[in-house]
Design an enzyme around this catalytic site. Structure first.
Site, PDB file in Angstrom:
ATOM      1  N   ASP A  36      36.176  -7.745 -37.176  1.00 34.47           N
ATOM      2  CA  ASP A  36      36.929  -8.944 -37.500  1.00 34.47           C
ATOM      3  C   ASP A  36      38.340  -8.753 -36.987  1.00 34.47           C
ATOM      4  O   ASP A  36      38.848  -7.647 -36.911  1.00 34.47           O
ATOM      5  CB  ASP A  36      36.909  -9.199 -39.006  1.00 34.47           C
ATOM      6  CG  ASP A  36      37.578 -10.521 -39.335  1.00 34.47           C
ATOM      7  OD1 ASP A  36      37.530 -11.422 -38.471  1.00 34.47           O
ATOM      8  OD2 ASP A  36      38.178 -10.657 -40.406  1.00 34.47           O
ATOM      9  N   ASP A  53      27.939 -12.193 -42.882  1.00 29.84           N
ATOM     10  CA  ASP A  53      28.458 -10.960 -43.471  1.00 29.84           C
ATOM     11  C   ASP A  53      29.081 -11.345 -44.799  1.00 29.84           C
ATOM     12  O   ASP A  53      29.493 -12.490 -44.982  1.00 29.84           O
ATOM     13  CB  ASP A  53      29.547 -10.325 -42.590  1.00 29.84           C
ATOM     14  CG  ASP A  53      30.884 -11.008 -42.787  1.00 29.84           C
ATOM     15  OD1 ASP A  53      31.056 -12.102 -42.224  1.00 29.84           O
ATOM     16  OD2 ASP A  53      31.725 -10.486 -43.534  1.00 29.84           O
ATOM     17  N   CYS A  95      10.650  -2.926 -54.840  1.00 35.37           N
ATOM     18  CA  CYS A  95      11.696  -2.608 -53.860  1.00 35.37           C
ATOM     19  C   CYS A  95      11.571  -1.142 -53.475  1.00 35.37           C
ATOM     20  O   CYS A  95      11.367  -0.287 -54.336  1.00 35.37           O
ATOM     21  CB  CYS A  95      13.072  -2.886 -54.455  1.00 35.37           C
ATOM     22  SG  CYS A  95      14.435  -2.363 -53.384  1.00 35.37           S
ATOM     23  N   CYS A 137      13.911   0.783 -52.076  1.00 42.03           N
ATOM     24  CA  CYS A 137      15.198   1.448 -51.848  1.00 42.03           C
ATOM     25  C   CYS A 137      15.317   2.717 -52.698  1.00 42.03           C
ATOM     26  O   CYS A 137      14.559   2.942 -53.635  1.00 42.03           O
ATOM     27  CB  CYS A 137      16.358   0.500 -52.133  1.00 42.03           C
ATOM     28  SG  CYS A 137      16.813   0.372 -53.874  1.00 42.03           S
ATOM     29  N   CYS A 158      15.556   1.991 -56.544  1.00 42.13           N
ATOM     30  CA  CYS A 158      14.351   1.477 -57.217  1.00 42.13           C
ATOM     31  C   CYS A 158      13.198   2.473 -57.177  1.00 42.13           C
ATOM     32  O   CYS A 158      12.357   2.471 -58.069  1.00 42.13           O
ATOM     33  CB  CYS A 158      13.941   0.155 -56.588  1.00 42.13           C
ATOM     34  SG  CYS A 158      15.139  -1.154 -56.929  1.00 42.13           S
ATOM     35  N   HIS A 211      20.895  -0.677 -53.203  1.00 45.79           N
ATOM     36  CA  HIS A 211      19.873  -1.664 -53.566  1.00 45.79           C
ATOM     37  C   HIS A 211      20.245  -3.052 -53.049  1.00 45.79           C
ATOM     38  O   HIS A 211      19.407  -3.760 -52.484  1.00 45.79           O
ATOM     39  CB  HIS A 211      19.638  -1.745 -55.076  1.00 45.79           C
ATOM     40  CG  HIS A 211      18.799  -2.940 -55.419  1.00 45.79           C
ATOM     41  ND1 HIS A 211      17.420  -2.937 -55.258  1.00 45.79           N
ATOM     42  CD2 HIS A 211      19.130  -4.206 -55.789  1.00 45.79           C
ATOM     43  CE1 HIS A 211      16.960  -4.143 -55.546  1.00 45.79           C
ATOM     44  NE2 HIS A 211      17.972  -4.938 -55.867  1.00 45.79           N
TER      45      HIS A 211
END
Length: 379
Positions: A92, A274, A312, A314, A317, A343
């Site tokens: 940015d 984003d 999930c 991840c 999890c 997560h």
RNA sequence: GGGUGGUUUCCCGAGUGGCCAAAGGGGGCAGACUGUAAAUCUGUUGCGGAUGCUUCGGUGGUUCGAAUCCACCACCACCCA
């Protein structure tokens, strides 16, 4: 040789594409995880994101210029190198800081005087400076230096601001063309995305979009949304402006947003996103699930043995309970912030994958409707 | 045995006659956050819907009025024997 941007599926106005860069390909719609200071906040390492579908990251020109300095980062090989990030990075331009550090800046024709939020030192940044810094950072995509006007700004101010942003964009184009040819430039293929502004005035937005598309840039962003206006106003502006941006190029809605915002924006033709939400909310104990957002620090999770989200895959999890993560958050342990952030990023990437699949099946509209319906469930 | 200081709402701690249900922290509970000045910020935290009611170690007293003054008691800390 594949083209820079190729639409692979469409469903209504929603589009799915492949964005091919020198740093790798990206499937859109895509969520770029935010790494403002070349770090994903919450102690998340680049490798933590392997296996959760992350494709692209975002870093910030202003922040890295102020600390530790873009020239130093150039000596170290650029922002991707220092982060050990092998995928594309978008930087940015510092334009958002013109907005968010409003009390510390003064806008002039050539650029903006800031007072550094780190040590108060006076800094000047305009389109030339922003492009030079982004060239040093060697990101895949550089953003034009713009002014993100407040949502409440009046018409006269917005008109003046947008005109200045257009002049700045022309300077950005000239500057990046020179920089990309310099011998010492790390990424000589750095791309420049233009940014549409105009607050909530649809006619100003459309006129601006028509002007900047003439520059035939590799991508266009819609900036200055989700800065205080209502969701309805944001969707209204997207409805108005996206169709005036080239369909065969990336459309990036800057800084947005909630899962619902993303679902709505994709339907209107946006394919890059984003947002700080997954990581900031993660650090604040708010975690996303298909059935809505949970505040894990709430007392009701104190003894909850289930994972944040069933199914999930991840790190959080697969290994830990809501109750334990709540405990970590209460104890202010870094691991708690880290697990929630991982997560949430995992959730966002899965959301984007599901979005892409729905577009590929040409069933986006019904997918979106159901997804938003489920997100409103109360946990 | 003698002396001194202390005991405040979940915790620490301010408050020495009315403006005190009681500062400020911490902890608890809840909320906000959209291109990250953000592991930050905000609200709330005796009971009651409310006029009110019950609290500042205990008991009794002084006073129009007491967390604040007096007496005794209990406990804690340090010092002297």
């Amino acid at each position: 040789m594949s083209s820079l941007y190729e639409i692979v599926a469409e469903s209504g106005r929603a589009k799915s594409a492949v964005f091919n860069t020198v740093h790798g390909s990206v499937k859109t719609p895509v969520f770029m995880n935010v790494a403002t200071v070349a770090a994903i906040k919450g102690g998340v390492d680049s490798r933590d994101l392997d296996g959760i579908g992350t494709q692209m990251a975002l870093a910030n020109t202003y922040h890295l210029h102020v600390r530790t300095g873009d020239e130093q980062i150039a000596r170290l090989g650029g922002v991707r190198k220092i982060m050990n990030w092998h995928k594309p990075v978008l930087t940015d331009s510092g334009g958002f800081q013109v907005f968010s550090l409003a009390k510390r800046r003064k806008i002039q024709e050539e650029g903006v005087y800031f007072n550094s939020h780190v040590d108060g030192a006076k800094i000047f940044m305009g389109p030339k400076e922003s492009m030079r810094i982004q060239s040093n950072l060697a990101s895949t995509v550089a953003m034009a230096f713009d002014e993100c006007a407040p949502a409440l700004a009046d018409r006269a101010y917005v008109t003046e601001s947008v005109n200045r942003t257009t002049r700045w964009l022309n300077t950005c184009v000239e500057t990046i063309n020179v920089l990309n040819k310099k011998k010492e430039t790390i990424n000589k293929n750095q791309l420049l995305f233009g940014i549409n502004q105009g607050a909530i005035f649809d006619d100003i937005r459309i006129e601006h979009a028509k002007q900047i598309r003439e520059l035939d840039l590799p991508g266009y962003a819609v900036g200055g949304l989700a800065v205080g206006e209502s969701h309805e106003q944001m969707y209204f502006i997207l409805d108005a402006v996206v169709e005036h941006l080239p369909r065969n190029k990336p459309v990036y809605l800057m800084g947005v947003g909630t899962p619902e915002n993303i679902l709505e924006a994709v339907e209107r033709g946006v394919d890059f996103f984003d947002c700080v939400y997954p990581t900031r909310n993660g650090r604040h104990g708010h975690v996303y699930t298909e059935n809505g957002r949970l505040n894990l620090s709430n007392e009701k999770y104190k003894t909850d043995p289930s994972p944040i989200e069933e199914g999930c895959d991840c790190l959080a999890c697969q290994n830990y309970s809501r109750a334990y993560i709540r405990h970590l958050l209460k104890a202010k342990e870094m691991l708690g912030y880290r697990l929630c952030s991982i997560h949430n990023l995992s959730f966002y990437n899965r959301l984007m994958e599901n979005i892409r699949n729905a577009i590929a099946c040409d069933s986006y509209s019904s997918f979106k409707k159901e997804a938003i319906y489920k997100l409103k469930d109360v946990n």
